[in-house]
Design a protein around this motif. Structure first.
Motif, PDB file in Angstrom:
ATOM      1  N   ARG A  38      26.917  33.837  36.019  1.00 42.62           N
ATOM      2  CA  ARG A  38      27.743  33.062  35.100  1.00 42.62           C
ATOM      3  C   ARG A  38      28.599  33.974  34.240  1.00 42.62           C
ATOM      4  O   ARG A  38      29.809  33.760  34.099  1.00 42.62           O
ATOM      5  CB  ARG A  38      26.871  32.173  34.211  1.00 42.62           C
ATOM      6  N   CYS A  39      28.009  34.999  33.652  1.00 43.30           N
ATOM      7  CA  CYS A  39      28.768  35.923  32.808  1.00 43.30           C
ATOM      8  C   CYS A  39      29.809  36.672  33.630  1.00 43.30           C
ATOM      9  O   CYS A  39      30.911  36.949  33.140  1.00 43.30           O
ATOM     10  CB  CYS A  39      27.835  36.894  32.092  1.00 43.30           C
ATOM     11  N   LYS A  40      29.500  36.958  34.866  1.00 43.41           N
ATOM     12  CA  LYS A  40      30.458  37.623  35.753  1.00 43.41           C
ATOM     13  C   LYS A  40      31.676  36.718  35.969  1.00 43.41           C
ATOM     14  O   LYS A  40      32.822  37.175  35.922  1.00 43.41           O
ATOM     15  CB  LYS A  40      29.768  37.938  37.079  1.00 43.41           C
ATOM     16  N   GLN A  41      31.438  35.426  36.180  1.00 44.12           N
ATOM     17  CA  GLN A  41      32.528  34.477  36.382  1.00 44.12           C
ATOM     18  C   GLN A  41      33.334  34.253  35.103  1.00 44.12           C
ATOM     19  O   GLN A  41      34.554  34.095  35.146  1.00 44.12           O
ATOM     20  CB  GLN A  41      31.979  33.142  36.901  1.00 44.12           C
ATOM     21  N   VAL A  42      32.664  34.233  33.957  1.00 43.40           N
ATOM     22  CA  VAL A  42      33.364  34.087  32.679  1.00 43.40           C
ATOM     23  C   VAL A  42      34.329  35.254  32.485  1.00 43.40           C
ATOM     24  O   VAL A  42      35.484  35.073  32.083  1.00 43.40           O
ATOM     25  CB  VAL A  42      32.358  33.998  31.505  1.00 43.40           C
ATOM     26  N   ASP A  43      33.878  36.465  32.789  1.00 44.62           N
ATOM     27  CA  ASP A  43      34.723  37.642  32.649  1.00 44.62           C
ATOM     28  C   ASP A  43      35.924  37.564  33.598  1.00 44.62           C
ATOM     29  O   ASP A  43      37.051  37.855  33.198  1.00 44.62           O
ATOM     30  CB  ASP A  43      33.910  38.906  32.916  1.00 44.62           C
ATOM     31  N   LEU A  44      35.712  37.163  34.834  1.00 49.04           N
ATOM     32  CA  LEU A  44      36.807  37.019  35.783  1.00 49.04           C
ATOM     33  C   LEU A  44      37.820  35.996  35.272  1.00 49.04           C
ATOM     34  O   LEU A  44      39.029  36.221  35.341  1.00 49.04           O
ATOM     35  CB  LEU A  44      36.271  36.602  37.158  1.00 49.04           C
ATOM     36  N   GLY A  45      37.333  34.881  34.750  1.00 48.97           N
ATOM     37  CA  GLY A  45      38.223  33.857  34.197  1.00 48.97           C
ATOM     38  C   GLY A  45      39.066  34.395  33.052  1.00 48.97           C
ATOM     39  O   GLY A  45      40.248  34.059  32.923  1.00 48.97           O
ATOM     40  N   ARG A  46      38.484  35.249  32.234  1.00 50.23           N
ATOM     41  CA  ARG A  46      39.239  35.843  31.129  1.00 50.23           C
ATOM     42  C   ARG A  46      40.344  36.749  31.650  1.00 50.23           C
ATOM     43  O   ARG A  46      41.452  36.755  31.121  1.00 50.23           O
ATOM     44  CB  ARG A  46      38.300  36.619  30.207  1.00 50.23           C
ATOM     45  N   TRP A  47      40.055  37.525  32.690  1.00 51.15           N
ATOM     46  CA  TRP A  47      41.092  38.377  33.283  1.00 51.15           C
ATOM     47  C   TRP A  47      42.211  37.519  33.855  1.00 51.15           C
ATOM     48  O   TRP A  47      43.394  37.790  33.655  1.00 51.15           O
ATOM     49  CB  TRP A  47      40.519  39.265  34.389  1.00 51.15           C
ATOM     50  N   LEU A  48      41.856  36.462  34.600  1.00 50.76           N
ATOM     51  CA  LEU A  48      42.865  35.626  35.240  1.00 50.76           C
ATOM     52  C   LEU A  48      43.693  34.837  34.227  1.00 50.76           C
ATOM     53  O   LEU A  48      44.861  34.535  34.485  1.00 50.76           O
ATOM     54  CB  LEU A  48      42.199  34.677  36.237  1.00 50.76           C
ATOM     55  N   ALA A  49      43.122  34.506  33.089  1.00 55.08           N
ATOM     56  CA  ALA A  49      43.847  33.779  32.049  1.00 55.08           C
ATOM     57  C   ALA A  49      44.745  34.692  31.224  1.00 55.08           C
ATOM     58  O   ALA A  49      45.554  34.216  30.426  1.00 55.08           O
ATOM     59  CB  ALA A  49      42.858  33.060  31.126  1.00 55.08           C
ATOM     60  N   GLY A  50      44.612  35.997  31.416  1.00 55.54           N
ATOM     61  CA  GLY A  50      45.433  36.939  30.666  1.00 55.54           C
ATOM     62  C   GLY A  50      44.857  37.304  29.317  1.00 55.54           C
ATOM     63  O   GLY A  50      45.561  37.843  28.464  1.00 55.54           O
ATOM     64  N   ASP A  51      43.579  37.009  29.089  1.00 61.02           N
ATOM     65  CA  ASP A  51      42.944  37.349  27.813  1.00 61.02           C
ATOM     66  C   ASP A  51      42.782  38.851  27.652  1.00 61.02           C
ATOM     67  O   ASP A  51      42.749  39.346  26.530  1.00 61.02           O
ATOM     68  CB  ASP A  51      41.575  36.674  27.690  1.00 61.02           C
ATOM     69  N   TYR A  52      42.659  39.570  28.738  1.00 61.80           N
ATOM     70  CA  TYR A  52      42.550  41.015  28.693  1.00 61.80           C
ATOM     71  C   TYR A  52      43.895  41.604  29.124  1.00 61.80           C
ATOM     72  O   TYR A  52      44.588  41.034  29.967  1.00 61.80           O
ATOM     73  CB  TYR A  52      41.478  41.532  29.662  1.00 61.80           C
ATOM     74  N   ALA A  53      44.238  42.723  28.566  1.00 59.27           N
ATOM     75  CA  ALA A  53      45.473  43.398  28.968  1.00 59.27           C
ATOM     76  C   ALA A  53      45.254  44.896  28.913  1.00 59.27           C
ATOM     77  O   ALA A  53      44.556  45.394  28.034  1.00 59.27           O
ATOM     78  CB  ALA A  53      46.613  43.000  28.048  1.00 59.27           C
ATOM     79  N   ILE A  54      45.848  45.592  29.838  1.00 60.08           N
ATOM     80  CA  ILE A  54      45.789  47.048  29.850  1.00 60.08           C
ATOM     81  C   ILE A  54      47.089  47.536  29.219  1.00 60.08           C
ATOM     82  O   ILE A  54      48.177  47.204  29.710  1.00 60.08           O
ATOM     83  CB  ILE A  54      45.626  47.585  31.283  1.00 60.08           C
ATOM     84  N   PRO A  55      47.000  48.281  28.116  1.00 59.40           N
ATOM     85  CA  PRO A  55      48.232  48.707  27.453  1.00 59.40           C
ATOM     86  C   PRO A  55      49.065  49.631  28.329  1.00 59.40           C
ATOM     87  O   PRO A  55      48.546  50.404  29.126  1.00 59.40           O
ATOM     88  CB  PRO A  55      47.740  49.441  26.202  1.00 59.40           C
ATOM     89  N   GLY A  56      50.359  49.508  28.177  1.00 60.72           N
ATOM     90  CA  GLY A  56      51.276  50.343  28.939  1.00 60.72           C
ATOM     91  C   GLY A  56      52.611  50.439  28.227  1.00 60.72           C
ATOM     92  O   GLY A  56      52.775  49.952  27.102  1.00 60.72           O
ATOM     93  N   GLU A  57      53.557  51.021  28.898  1.00 65.91           N
ATOM     94  CA  GLU A  57      54.898  51.165  28.337  1.00 65.91           C
ATOM     95  C   GLU A  57      55.567  49.785  28.261  1.00 65.91           C
ATOM     96  O   GLU A  57      55.405  48.965  29.169  1.00 65.91           O
ATOM     97  CB  GLU A  57      55.743  52.085  29.214  1.00 65.91           C
ATOM     98  N   PRO A  58      56.336  49.532  27.196  1.00 67.93           N
ATOM     99  CA  PRO A  58      57.082  48.256  27.129  1.00 67.93           C
ATOM    100  C   PRO A  58      58.090  48.170  28.281  1.00 67.93           C
ATOM    101  O   PRO A  58      58.686  49.170  28.670  1.00 67.93           O
ATOM    102  CB  PRO A  58      57.794  48.324  25.784  1.00 67.93           C
TER     103      PRO A  58
END
Length: 66
Positions: A38-58
Motif C-alpha cells: 500500500r505504501c509503495k502504491q501511495v508513493d507511486l501515486g505521488r510521483w505520477l501526480a507531480g507531488d515530487y519534483a527533481i530540481p533542475g535548471e529553469p
C-alpha cells in the motif's frame, strides 16, 4: 580506545522507517524501502501526480519551440 558496538541479533535488523507512513520497514521486507504494498502504491501515486519534483535548471518554454 572506544568500545565497539555490540553485534545485533540475527533477524532483528531495525531497517529504516517507511518514507510514506514512518513505520519501521524491516530490511527483509519485500516492498523495501516501504513497509507494505500500500505504501509503495501511495508513493507511486505521488510521483505520477507531480507531488515530487527533481530540481533542475529553469526551462524557457519559448526556447523549446524552436
Amino acid at each position: 580506545m572506544a568500545n565497539p558496538a555490540p553485534p545485533r541479533p540475527a533477524g532483528r535488523s531495525p531497517g529504516r522507517p517507511c518514507p510514506v507512513c514512518g513505520k519501521p520497514a524491516p530490511a527483509e521486507a519485500p516492498h523495501r524501502p516501504f513497509c507494505s504494498a500500500r505504501c509503495k502504491q501511495v508513493d507511486l501515486g505521488r510521483w505520477l501526480a507531480g507531488d515530487y519534483a527533481i530540481p533542475g535548471e529553469p526551462v524557457d518554454p519559448l526556447a523549446e519551440e524552436e
